[in-house]
Design a protein around this motif. Structure first.
Motif, PDB file in Angstrom:
ATOM      1  N   ARG A  64       0.839  -1.202   0.000  1.00 53.96           N
ATOM      2  CA  ARG A  64       0.000   0.000   0.000  1.00 53.96           C
ATOM      3  C   ARG A  64       0.876   1.255   0.000  1.00 53.96           C
ATOM      4  N   GLN A 281      -4.252   1.946  -7.995  1.00 51.96           N
ATOM      5  CA  GLN A 281      -5.549   2.594  -7.764  1.00 51.96           C
ATOM      6  C   GLN A 281      -6.031   3.326  -9.007  1.00 51.96           C
ATOM      7  N   ASP A 306      -8.816  -1.526  -1.466  1.00 56.82           N
ATOM      8  CA  ASP A 306      -8.128  -0.291  -1.848  1.00 56.82           C
ATOM      9  C   ASP A 306      -7.300  -0.448  -3.117  1.00 56.82           C
ATOM     10  N   SER A 308      -4.681  -2.117  -3.752  1.00 60.39           N
ATOM     11  CA  SER A 308      -3.255  -1.933  -3.467  1.00 60.39           C
ATOM     12  C   SER A 308      -2.367  -2.935  -4.199  1.00 60.39           C
TER      13      SER A 308
END
Length: 345
Positions: A64, A281, A306, A308
């Motif tokens: 991330r 993303q 997310d 990631s």
């Protein structure tokens, strides 16, 4: 079974953008918060499984942060380009102002020598920027020709001042961005170093799942009626990503010798003539979203809520991706992690 593999889920994710300084600071802060929650000080407790779970957590947090590092680096590059353009424009603008001032100074000199100079004209030619308002009130006291020239000079100088202010803001943003990237890099590297130490403490047989060329499950086949790539560019990207098999993972790298996950996707599609954004993303929004059941070779598969992590679907329930530090570009099952979205570029 390796703890890095998790059951599939699906759901949308969101990205965010912001101003240069604010966005860079926010990225650093959010990364620090996320990484702070990783079990950085944890040591293996009783079993190799616990150690691998800790390593998985460290890699996930670092991944991330790596995507945020990539985004911050992209912003730094954009600011640098904009700053170089602004500096070139400033140089041209200053040369134009200098030329205009030289011409008007010649006129003033000629009028002075003939005894016909208006004191207000001399005031208008001062280089002091504080005289802008005074100039405006005095323009009607000089001749039409000189007045027009002075108007143009004043506008050019005002534009130059505005460009200087914008360049100064960009320079401040650039300095803040570079500092943020440097701090970010140190934090990610610390997590990765800790993960490597944990793995090194495992017996060789327990480390093997992290070093295998592939964790592909040949028994899994994605239920889909579509066989080949959806387009010629997707076919070219699949060929490129397969050509990268075996090359090492390196965080922040986008080829051709090494890659992180989004760097591999960007590089593979670049070989097909398609420019993808740098981060996973952003890549998830680089085309049309489709259900996992309709995936075809060349589609991008984003993981976790997310996004990631990202990989390329290559058919038969398999993806090619750059997994994490210490591993090489390889095949894995499309369900190796929770699937967030599938994008057709």
């Amino acid at each position: 079974m390796v703890s890095h593999r998790r059951p599939p889920v699906s759901g949308p994710g969101r990205g965010a953008r912001g101003g240069a300084v604010v966005a860079l600071s926010a990225a650093a802060a959010s990364a620090a918060a996320a990484l702070g929650s990783a079990p950085a000080g944890a040591e293996p407790r009783d079993t190799p499984e616990a150690t691998r779970a800790t390593v998985d957590a460290l890699y996930e947090q670092a991944e991330r942060a790596t995507d945020q590092y990539n985004a911050a680096t992209d912003r730094v590059h954009a600011i640098t380009t904009r700053l170089h353009t602004a500096q070139d424009a400033l140089a041209r603008g200053q040369a134009r102002v200098n030329t205009m001032r030289g011409v008007l100074s010649s006129v003033v000199g000629a009028q002075y020598r003939s005894g016909g100079i208006d004191p207000s004209l001399a005031l208008l030619l001062t280089s002091d920027p504080d005289t802008y308002l005074e100039r405006a009130t005095l323009l009607d006291r000089v001749g039409d020709r000189e007045s027009g020239a002075l108007h143009r000079l004043e506008e050019a100088e005002r534009g130059l001042a505005q460009r200087r202010a914008a360049a100064a803001q960009d320079l401040a943003a650039l300095r803040a961005g570079r500092a943020s990237v440097a701090r970010h890099k140190q934090t990610v590297q610390a997590r990765l170093d800790h993960a490597r130490r944990l793995l090194a403490a495992l017996p060789a047989a327990e480390r093997d799942p992290y070093g295998r060329a592939s964790r592909a499950d040949d028994r899994f086949t994605l239920p889909t009626g579509a066989g080949g790539p959806a387009s010629a560019r997707a076919a070219a990207a699949v060929a490129a990503v397969r050509s990268a098999l075996g090359r090492p993972y390196a965080w922040g790298a986008s080829g051709p010798g090494s890659f992180d996950c989004s760097g591999l996707m960007q590089w593979a599609y670049a070989q097909a003539g398609v420019a993808l954004p740098r981060t996973s993303q952003a890549q998830r929004y680089a085309g049309r979203r489709i259900p996992l059941s309709e995936a075809r070779p060349g589609d991008l598969v984003a993981y976790r809520a997310d996004a990631s992590h990202i990989a390329m679907y290559v058919g038969h329930g398999q993806v090619v991706h750059a997994p994490y530090p210490g591993a090489r570009v390889r095949y894995d099952p499309v369900t190796m992690l929770p699937v967030s979205s599938v994008t057709r570029v």
